[in-house]
Enzyme design. Structure first.
Site, mmCIF file in Angstrom:
data_model
loop_
_atom_site.group_PDB
_atom_site.id
_atom_site.type_symbol
_atom_site.label_atom_id
_atom_site.label_comp_id
_atom_site.label_asym_id
_atom_site.label_seq_id
_atom_site.Cartn_x
_atom_site.Cartn_y
_atom_site.Cartn_z
ATOM 1 N N ASP A 80 -1.115 0.158 -4.769
ATOM 2 C CA ASP A 80 -2.373 0.785 -5.168
ATOM 3 C C ASP A 80 -2.151 2.213 -5.646
ATOM 4 O OD1 ASP A 80 -1.614 1.371 -2.585
ATOM 5 O OD2 ASP A 80 -3.557 0.960 -1.680
ATOM 6 N N HIS A 81 -1.117 2.865 -5.097
ATOM 7 C CA HIS A 81 -0.800 4.252 -5.461
ATOM 8 C C HIS A 81 0.570 4.567 -4.873
ATOM 9 C CE1 HIS A 81 -1.526 5.180 -1.296
ATOM 10 N NE2 HIS A 81 -2.658 4.497 -1.378
ATOM 11 N N GLU B 76 -1.487 -7.958 1.799
ATOM 12 C CA GLU B 76 -1.209 -6.520 1.779
ATOM 13 C C GLU B 76 -0.194 -6.130 2.852
ATOM 14 O OE1 GLU B 76 -3.179 -2.089 2.247
ATOM 15 O OE2 GLU B 76 -3.803 -3.677 3.585
ATOM 16 N N ASP C 165 0.851 -1.196 0.000
ATOM 17 C CA ASP C 165 0.000 0.000 0.000
ATOM 18 C C ASP C 165 0.884 1.242 0.000
ATOM 19 O OD1 ASP C 165 -1.885 2.107 0.707
ATOM 20 O OD2 ASP C 165 -3.247 0.486 1.262
ATOM 21 N N ASP D 81 2.225 2.600 3.487
ATOM 22 C CA ASP D 81 1.383 3.788 3.325
ATOM 23 C C ASP D 81 1.362 4.640 4.588
ATOM 24 O OD1 ASP D 81 -0.732 5.199 1.742
ATOM 25 O OD2 ASP D 81 -2.007 4.535 3.390
ATOM 26 N N SER E 123 -7.064 3.989 -1.631
ATOM 27 C CA SER E 123 -6.928 2.532 -1.670
ATOM 28 C C SER E 123 -8.231 1.799 -1.962
ATOM 29 C CB SER E 123 -6.376 2.025 -0.333
ATOM 30 O OG SER E 123 -5.133 2.600 -0.068
ATOM 31 N N HIS F 167 -0.982 10.885 -0.871
ATOM 32 C CA HIS F 167 -0.698 9.993 -1.994
ATOM 33 C C HIS F 167 -0.225 10.825 -3.178
ATOM 34 C CE1 HIS F 167 -4.011 7.082 -0.334
ATOM 35 N NE2 HIS F 167 -3.009 7.234 0.485
#
Ligand SMILES: [Zn+2]
Length: 527
Positions: A392-393, A346, A63, A351, A113, A488
């Protein structure tokens, strides 16, 4: 001649050998390690045969693990092993197939996410903040859920009779894991106390309930379907499964009242009643006692909220397993199913490290993800198991300046042919790693929990770091724009792939393509 002997030994591809034989290259060129390493990687790709069907699929999500995170984690990994760092690879960076992935959500240039994981698990992009529903949803409006639900790769695998599992170091009800099993107008509806009254009134259910009663919900949605539930779920988030009543605290509780649920339900008890042969565990001892050979269902909730950062794991009250240990145990359980399995893993806290402005926590968790992927790769057969590793980013996290080769990645920039830190236009040193926005510079010494920064004042902008050891775990990098939480980024992320069907991972693709790669490999739609 040496190079001819080398080619005879290789002779992996007629074409390359033919070129080399026709035009002899200097021996110092063909024996150069850069040359031979790059050549052997190419030959490995040429050897990839036409296997497209997989028995098992494992999807790893880092993440927030953007490309600058991969590069700096790989350098840190090398430097922790007394190497210069730049020359190494994270385990999955050695996979033969890679693509760049466009991450935007239907309504957002820079995504979250929930929308991104829904895209990866269901094959279509959707709005920011929603789980398992398409873009016709209105976020937060329960009445718009019905009719807009989408089916996920995990649900299709379950219907096909494969074993299924989910692992997260975040709460298991958090956006990324939730998008494998839940349908929700809002990612924040993790338990009933998080939902507006209207949503409960209109019959929407919370995400924790949808996990524990996954089997019933799936069977209700598809007439005639008979599934046996998610076999393995390991993560954090115990508070969403327990009643708001001290009597239900587990020995691992960190709050006076661990549970949040206002409906009095104990979902861990519901799970145990549903799967009497299964193992419910909440700490390292319970986890270690799970016998993978005989266990069919395992449910582990190792923290009240998110699990610890890997660097902070020893500070957990009753102990919790690492991402690698959870991955190993899950595969050991799931591979008892002869038909195959689908597993989502995950690393949720890369993140969170970035949001808190801590490269140290983000990178050490990324390295642990690399270890978990290596474990999965070593435990499975590359001829029947498709492994996908992506993010995811990204985050607004940069590798800046002109540090010399081998300069400590967490350190201050020291230029080529220099032994002293480079200076900015005002004569101040600066670090290689930094953030465009966030809480800013903090010197928390040996602190290994990045979230400690939330108790400090925001401290954005250029700071005097000349006397600070920026390589210590508690150093938080400088940030330009002051924000309560670093954000993000909107750039593409990488997708790495190994195994049957990995050949399809190439070029620049939409994030929703990931579902189609999985579907193609497992033939999910044809039951
Ligand atoms: Zn985030």
């Amino acid at each position: 001649m040496n190079f001819i002997r080398k080619i005879a030994i290789c002779s992996l591809t007629a074409s390359l050998s033919a070129i080399a034989a026709a035009t002899p290259l200097p021996e110092h060129q063909t024996s150069n390690a850069w040359y031979t390493d790059a050549q052997s990687k190419l030959l490995e790709k040429l050897q990839t045969n036409n296997r497209f069907k997989a028995k098992n699929v494992i999807v790893f999500i880092g993440d927030g693990m953007g490309i600058s995170t991969l590069t700096s984690a790989r350098i840190l990994q090398g430097q922790l092993n007394d190497q210069l760092g730049e020359e190494g690879y994270l385990s999955f960076e050695e996979f033969p197939h890679t693509a760049l992935v466009k991450t935007y959500n239907v309504d957002a240039q820079t995504p979250d996410s929930a929308g991104t994981m829904t895209a990866m698990m269901s094959g279509l992009k959707t709005d920011v903040g929603v789980i398992g529903v398409d873009e016709d949803i209105v976020r937060g409006d329960c009445s718009t859920v019905a009719g807009n639900e989408v089916i996920t790769a995990l649900e299709l695998a379950e219907i096909k009779g494969l074993a299924t599992g989910i692992i997260s170091t975040a709460r298991i009800t958090h956006a990324t894991p939730a998008a494998t099993y839940a349908k929700s107008a809002d990612r924040n509806w993790e338990d009933i106390s998080d939902m507006p009254e209207a949503a409960v009134f209109f019959g929407c259910t919370d995400i924790a309930d949808q996990l524990v009663n996954f089997e019933n919900y799936l069977e209700a949605r598809y007439a005639g379907v008979d599934v046996d539930g998610i076999d393995v779920a390991f993560g954090g988030g115990r508070r969403h499964f327990l009643p708001k009543d001290e009597a239900f605290n587990s020995p691992d509780a960190s709050s006076a009242v661990e549970g949040d649920r206002t409906d009095g339900r104990d979902l861990t008890a519901e799970w145990k009643a549903k799967y009497p042969q299964g193992s419910y565990v909440f700490d390292q001892t319970g986890f270690d006692a799970i016998d993978a050979a005989t266990t069919k269902q395992a449910f582990g909730l190792f923290n009240e909220s998110h699990m610890q950062y890997e660097a902070d794991r020893l500070n957990d009250i009753a102990g919790e397993p690492s991402l690698t240990q959870m991955t190993e145990k899950a595969i050991d359980i799931l591979d008892n199913q002869e038909k195959g399995f689908f597993l989502m893993v995950e690393s949720g806290r890369i993140d969170h490290g970035h949001h808190a402005g801590s490269a140290y926590n983000a990178l050490t968790d990324a390295i642990e993800l690399s270890n978990a992927v290596k474990k999965a790769y070593d435990m499975t057969n590359r001829e029947d198991t498709l492994i996908l590793v992506t993010a995811d980013h990204g985050h607004v996290f940069t590798i800046a300046g002109y540090p010399k080769r081998g300069n400590p990645i967490l350190g201050k920039v020291v230029g080529v042919n220099s032994d002293t830190p480079a200076q900015d236009a005002e004569g101040q040193p600066y670090t290689t790693l930094g953030y465009t926005n966030g809480r800013g510079m903090m010197d928390l010494g040996s602190e290994t929990n990045a979230d400690a920064s939330y108790a400090m004042e925001i401290n954005a902008g250029r700071k005097d770091i000349s006397a600070i050891n920026t390589e210590s775990p508690g150093f938080h990098q400088e940030a330009l724009v002051p924000l309560t939480s670093e954000t993000h980024s909107g750039e593409d992320v990488a997708l790495h792939a190994s195994g049957p069907g990995a050949q399809l991972v190439q070029g620049v693709i939409e994030q929703s393509a990931l579902f189609h790669v999985i579907n193609q490999a497992l033939d999910l739609i044809n039951q």
